[in-house]
Design a protein around this motif. Structure first.
Motif, PDB file in Angstrom:
ATOM      1  N   PRO A 232       0.830  -1.196   0.000  1.00  0.00           N
ATOM      2  CA  PRO A 232       0.000   0.000   0.000  1.00  0.00           C
ATOM      3  C   PRO A 232       0.872   1.258   0.000  1.00  0.00           C
ATOM      4  CG  PRO A 232      -0.280  -1.246   2.052  1.00  0.00           C
ATOM      5  CD  PRO A 232       0.671  -2.010   1.205  1.00  0.00           C
ATOM      6  N   PHE A 233       0.331   2.307  -0.529  1.00  0.00           N
ATOM      7  CA  PHE A 233       1.034   3.575  -0.666  1.00  0.00           C
ATOM      8  C   PHE A 233       1.633   4.026   0.676  1.00  0.00           C
ATOM      9  CE2 PHE A 233       0.967   8.259  -0.856  1.00  0.00           C
ATOM     10  CZ  PHE A 233       1.850   8.420  -1.902  1.00  0.00           C
ATOM     11  N   THR A 234       0.860   3.828   1.754  1.00  0.00           N
ATOM     12  CA  THR A 234       1.293   4.300   3.079  1.00  0.00           C
ATOM     13  C   THR A 234       2.565   3.597   3.566  1.00  0.00           C
ATOM     14  OG1 THR A 234      -0.233   2.683   3.981  1.00  0.00           O
ATOM     15  CG2 THR A 234      -0.979   4.977   3.930  1.00  0.00           C
ATOM     16  N   LEU A 235       2.891   2.440   2.966  1.00  0.00           N
ATOM     17  CA  LEU A 235       4.094   1.726   3.412  1.00  0.00           C
ATOM     18  C   LEU A 235       5.295   2.003   2.497  1.00  0.00           C
ATOM     19  CD1 LEU A 235       2.485  -1.681   4.467  1.00  0.00           C
ATOM     20  CD2 LEU A 235       3.247   0.164   5.952  1.00  0.00           C
ATOM     21  N   GLY A 236       5.119   2.909   1.568  1.00  0.00           N
ATOM     22  CA  GLY A 236       6.231   3.279   0.687  1.00  0.00           C
ATOM     23  C   GLY A 236       7.374   3.856   1.516  1.00  0.00           C
ATOM     24  N   GLY A 237       8.595   3.583   1.104  1.00  0.00           N
ATOM     25  CA  GLY A 237       9.749   4.157   1.800  1.00  0.00           C
ATOM     26  C   GLY A 237      10.236   3.322   2.968  1.00  0.00           C
ATOM     27  N   ILE A 238       9.461   2.299   3.350  1.00  0.00           N
ATOM     28  CA  ILE A 238       9.904   1.438   4.460  1.00  0.00           C
ATOM     29  C   ILE A 238      10.842   0.359   3.906  1.00  0.00           C
ATOM     30  CG2 ILE A 238       9.050  -0.274   6.132  1.00  0.00           C
ATOM     31  CD1 ILE A 238       6.602   1.641   6.346  1.00  0.00           C
ATOM     32  N   PRO A 239      11.929   0.057   4.638  1.00  0.00           N
ATOM     33  CA  PRO A 239      12.903  -0.884   4.077  1.00  0.00           C
ATOM     34  C   PRO A 239      12.303  -2.267   3.795  1.00  0.00           C
ATOM     35  CG  PRO A 239      13.416  -0.318   6.379  1.00  0.00           C
ATOM     36  CD  PRO A 239      12.320   0.590   5.932  1.00  0.00           C
ATOM     37  N   VAL A 240      12.659  -2.803   2.617  1.00  0.00           N
ATOM     38  CA  VAL A 240      12.189  -4.140   2.231  1.00  0.00           C
ATOM     39  C   VAL A 240      13.389  -5.074   2.200  1.00  0.00           C
ATOM     40  CG1 VAL A 240      11.106  -5.526   0.419  1.00  0.00           C
ATOM     41  CG2 VAL A 240      10.317  -3.183   0.821  1.00  0.00           C
ATOM     42  N   ARG A 241      13.320  -6.164   2.954  1.00  0.00           N
ATOM     43  CA  ARG A 241      14.390  -7.173   2.904  1.00  0.00           C
ATOM     44  C   ARG A 241      14.009  -8.195   1.826  1.00  0.00           C
ATOM     45  NH1 ARG A 241      15.096  -7.654   9.504  1.00  0.00           N
ATOM     46  NH2 ARG A 241      15.061  -5.393   9.781  1.00  0.00           N
TER      47      ARG A 241
END
Ligand code: GUN
Ligand code: FE
Length: 426
Positions: free
Chosen positions: A44-53
């Motif tokens: 979701p857009f709101t989780l953009g920018g959060i690090p993805v492993r």
């Protein structure tokens, strides 16, 4: 690795209920404050920018829960497998457990145990130690350091065991238990909790059971023990407790059968109607230990029946009745044992399927530890990353089929990473 919110990307598979996989191919599993926030096909857009492993192409499964394992028996797994339970206890188990009086030996043995448990897919475990208070604390220190979520029990025994292992009297066993619990409180462990552990009815006098009940009420402790494992054991319990209506009633008479506190009983191979009914009433968890049940010739538990009745059932490795802490192997054994039971003992109980044993090894047993064993929102973020590329294959396999193969083949070589409550421990 302590970000309060982060995301894992991979092939997600878990169960909310026995018998049905939830699958999200190349999806996102979001952790917030150590808990599952959700599973997403697209972020979701709101989780953009959060690090993805990036675990693309790898399986993300809930951590496995071992509802029954004996840490001190790890040292003799695979040895002396030609006996039934009671002889096996006298010949193999008691002499080995006596060695844990010596802290040097205990340290060596428990380091090996903890190291291997850490490398496995297990994130939660209910663990028997020995009667020894200090060695039990040492084991708890090691498990805490490993970051696994465990319940560990100092074993209670005041009868029917060799003098070299007996705690001598109910009073002494109870006093040692209280001292151990107080020591544990001082340690302020974050992930390691004490659990009351009367070994089984034959090892504990009525006076000891009464004392353990008082201790349970005073310290609000869960309980683990053994139940209806083996024919000669059950006959012995009848002799020792003629007043009890059935084996489980011998615990319930002392209030140590789930009525007041979470309780897990290993085996339940020969539980009768009344015992099953009482376990249901008291919400007792069952630790199904199929390999152990074969190795010490106990039999095959009617797990399908337990599931149909809505009982809580998880999987136990029961090392060293079982030879391995690998719960994938235990799942495969559970399927195989159920097939033999269906074929030669009782055609009314259909064999177990992968999605049922997987549920038992994750959410079924995980619930003993709280909201554990699923990727539903709010569950503890216990995740195992499995790299199944070692098992080369010429054809396309979907995620469910890849997991099925893991059940039969996976060991610690496949465990690439492991999270417990949002902490990366491996
Ligand atoms: N019953 C009492 N003690 C034990 C034990 O150590 N292992 C098993 N499998 N059953 C038991
Ligand atoms: Fe056991």
């Amino acid at each position: 690795m302590n970000e309060s919110i982060f995301i894992l990307q991979g092939d997600i598979i878990y169960t909310k209920e026995a018998g049905k996989f939830e699958i999200c191919e190349n999806g996102y599993l979001v952790c917030e404050q150590g808990k599952v926030k959700g599973v997403y096909r697209t972020l979701p857009f709101t989780l953009g920018g959060i690090p993805v492993r990036d675990y693309k192409g790898k399986l993300l499964i809930p951590g496995l829960a071992d509802l029954h394992i004996h840490a001190p028996q790890y040292s003799f797994r695979g040895l002396g497998m030609d006996m039934e339970l009671l002889e096996w206890l006298n010949v193999n188990t008691f002499p080995e457990e006596a060695k844990y009086r010596e802290l040097d030996y205990a340290r060596k043995a428990y380091e090996i145990f903890t190291e291997n448990l850490k490398k496995s897919a297990t994130t939660r475990a209910c663990i028997f130690a020995t009667v020894h208070r200090e060695a039990t604390l040492l084991l708890m220190d090691l498990l805490e350091e490993a970051g696994l979520g465990t319940m560990v029990g100092k074993v209670n025994m005041d009868r029917n065991c060799p003098d070299y292992l007996s705690e001598g009297s109910a009073k002494n066993s109870a006093a040692e238990t209280v001292e151990w619990i107080q020591d544990v409180e001082h340690k302020k462990y974050k992930y390691t909790r004490p659990i009351l552990t009367p070994r089984f009815i034959p090892s504990c006098t009525d006076e000891l059971m009464e004392n353990l009940k008082k201790i349970q009420l005073r310290y609000s402790l869960p309980v683990q023990s053994h139940l209806s494992e083996n024919i000669s054991e059950i006959a012995w319990v009848k002799e020792l407790c003629p007043q009890a209506e059935f084996y489980g009633d011998a615990y319930d008479r002392f209030g140590l059968f789930g009525a007041d506190a979470p309780t897990v009983m290993a085996h339940c191979v020969h539980s009768d109607e009344r015992e099953i009914e009482r376990m249901k009433e008291n919400k007792v968890f069952i630790a199904h230990c199929p390999e152990s049940n074969m190795n010490v010739s106990s039999g095959i538990a009617p797990v399908r029946r337990f599931l149909e009745e809505g009982l809580h059932v998880g999987i136990g490795s029961d090392v060293a009745g079982g030879t391995t802490e690998n719960l994938f192997t235990a799942m495969a054994h559970a399927v195989q044992a159920s097939k033999l039971r269906w074929r030669i003992q009782d055609e009314s109980l259909k064999p177990l399927r992968a999605e049922e044993v997987f549920y038992m090894a994750t959410k079924g047993g995980g619930e003993f530890f709280g909201k554990v064993g699923s990727f539903e929102p709010g569950y503890e973020f216990d995740v195992v990353v499995l790299n199944d590329s070692r098992l080369k294959h010429p054809q396309y396999l979907d995620i469910q089929k890849r997991l099925e193969r893991m059940i039969y083949f996976a060991d610690d070589r496949e465990v690439e990473a492991k999270y417990v409550g949002g902490r990366k421990v491996l």
